[in-house]
Design a protein around this motif. Sequence first.
Motif, PDB file in Angstrom:
ATOM      1  N   ALA A 246      32.123  40.365  46.085  1.00  0.00           N
ATOM      2  CA  ALA A 246      31.905  41.783  45.645  1.00  0.00           C
ATOM      3  C   ALA A 246      31.340  41.054  43.987  1.00  0.00           C
ATOM      4  O   ALA A 246      31.341  41.964  43.210  1.00  0.00           O
ATOM      5  N   TYR A 247      32.353  40.175  44.005  1.00  0.00           N
ATOM      6  CA  TYR A 247      32.507  40.206  42.145  1.00  0.00           C
ATOM      7  C   TYR A 247      31.072  39.322  40.984  1.00  0.00           C
ATOM      8  O   TYR A 247      31.084  39.059  40.229  1.00  0.00           O
ATOM      9  N   VAL A 248      30.305  38.704  42.220  1.00  0.00           N
ATOM     10  CA  VAL A 248      28.992  37.950  41.753  1.00  0.00           C
ATOM     11  C   VAL A 248      28.759  39.413  40.980  1.00  0.00           C
ATOM     12  O   VAL A 248      28.168  39.317  39.979  1.00  0.00           O
ATOM     13  N   TYR A 272      37.882  36.315  32.479  1.00  0.00           N
ATOM     14  CA  TYR A 272      38.102  36.383  31.535  1.00  0.00           C
ATOM     15  C   TYR A 272      39.007  37.825  31.425  1.00  0.00           C
ATOM     16  O   TYR A 272      38.624  38.992  30.596  1.00  0.00           O
ATOM     17  N   ASN A 273      37.361  38.196  32.247  1.00  0.00           N
ATOM     18  CA  ASN A 273      36.699  40.034  32.232  1.00  0.00           C
ATOM     19  C   ASN A 273      38.497  40.707  33.091  1.00  0.00           C
ATOM     20  O   ASN A 273      38.947  39.883  34.338  1.00  0.00           O
ATOM     21  N   THR A 274      39.048  41.791  32.092  1.00  0.00           N
ATOM     22  CA  THR A 274      40.194  42.301  32.049  1.00  0.00           C
ATOM     23  C   THR A 274      39.774  43.071  33.745  1.00  0.00           C
ATOM     24  O   THR A 274      40.912  42.893  34.435  1.00  0.00           O
ATOM     25  N   VAL A 324      42.583  30.146  28.928  1.00  0.00           N
ATOM     26  CA  VAL A 324      42.421  30.677  30.118  1.00  0.00           C
ATOM     27  C   VAL A 324      42.279  30.686  30.816  1.00  0.00           C
ATOM     28  O   VAL A 324      43.233  31.353  32.215  1.00  0.00           O
ATOM     29  N   ILE A 325      42.068  29.557  31.818  1.00  0.00           N
ATOM     30  CA  ILE A 325      41.892  29.333  33.169  1.00  0.00           C
ATOM     31  C   ILE A 325      43.323  28.679  33.120  1.00  0.00           C
ATOM     32  O   ILE A 325      43.677  28.890  34.259  1.00  0.00           O
TER      33      ILE A 325
END
Length: 484
Positions: A246-248, A272-274, A324-325
């Motif tokens: 679903a995230y794609v 990255y995406n909150t 970030v990662i």
Amino acid sequence: ICPFLASLSVPIHASQRIRKCGKLIIEASSSVVKLPQQLLLVIGCRLRLLGAISHMVPLCFLLGCALIAKANSRAQYETCSDLANFSSAHEVSGEDSSFIQRKPHRSPCNGSSSTQLPGTTGATTWAVAPSSTPLPGSSGAKNWAGANSYFLYALDSQNLSWALGNMSKAGLKVVRIFIAGIPEGFKGTSAIQVSHFEPASGDPGDYNYQVLDLINELMAEVVKYGMKLSIVLHDRYALGCYSDDAYVRYLGIDSIAPNCGSDVNNASAFYYNTSAIMHFDKRIQTILQYRNTKLGNKSWGNLSEAIALVAPQNEASIALDNEVIRGWHCGRAKVMRQYLAPDILIATGGGQTFETSQWLEHFQCPEMDVITLHDYTAYSWPAIYGGVHTAATLAVAHGKRIIMEEYGSANYSYRPTDFQAFGFAAIQNGVPFMPWEYMLPGNTDNKDYEFDQSQTATWDMLKQQVDAVEGGKYPGKFQWPNIL
């Protein structure tokens, strides 16, 4: 001179053609080359270097590889009493182990007296093994072995029982699985089709519980066989690499599925995406609070009799090597700890290499219990042993534990040697080891990494290594009360 020259040359597994030609040359050289080992190494390294830097003399490269392998085949495994139990694996019929593709057939107890740690950045040298001093075992600590079998729950009941029985009989303690979508008949197995937990047809948070129900059944079986699971809550390669979840679509990630290979797609938006992070944290909560009616209706987070470790994602480090990662792992570990019993450990999920598997941030995260090592790029004993030893040293310094969690070979013939090198490195450092991956049936067409008990040399190598740690001759570096 020889190790230096060898470090400049290219690996001998660059192409299938080189493998085949090299093997023929080695077989021929076995009957005609009678020179001393060190002289063979010097001549071989010089020839291989010449062949590597000049496209006009490929024969020099092949002949150099042949002489090096010939010299390495004379290494003294059999004279080192600590490793004598492993010397017979290459004499077992099944796989062709006459040609050592990339792992020097050397003993950790031979070589230079230097205690300097070997490099861990994927060096391709054929240097003689160093005698790096293994870390002393923790008082009374025992070591253990497991295996990856990431879609085991998708197999039919008969093959599932056979697989668990074989692994249990071999002495394996932990089976690592992923929560992932699986195609029907995947990798030539009896697997049924399994939906992603968050299917591509929906949005994050639209759950399909099929995979969790299948894992509930697997948990009940694993307990019967006296083993436990290591569960990975998501696979990075479902982010448009080998498949789409679903995230794609939700994040607009460019998908290359199913054509993932050495070049992977950019899935950085996931980290990255909150909003994506919020949805993923909810996924973590939902899974760890899911109940298993076959085991007292307990939530997964309290099923320590069936679950040993949980990781947020498989090989998340393949996204981006930045702060970030690096911080993403610890953020997810903080969420996971809220829903887990203290004796279910939180693991990192590994990186693609030794280097990306052991970022300092992993060792500094209070909620992270186990740093797991993956590597398919180290082609020499110094690199393999050094990768494990460096991580073990960091773990001791920061009060953590490590597992050599993924390694293996896609080449059927070279698989025993690969298991030999990585297993030795783990055993010598008192670290648990889990090869990739046990499955019925195993793979024999040199296109993938699956193995089973029918691959005699590979299976016997693994069993001998398990016997070595179970017998107590090689103590563990870390305590594992939730497993042993």
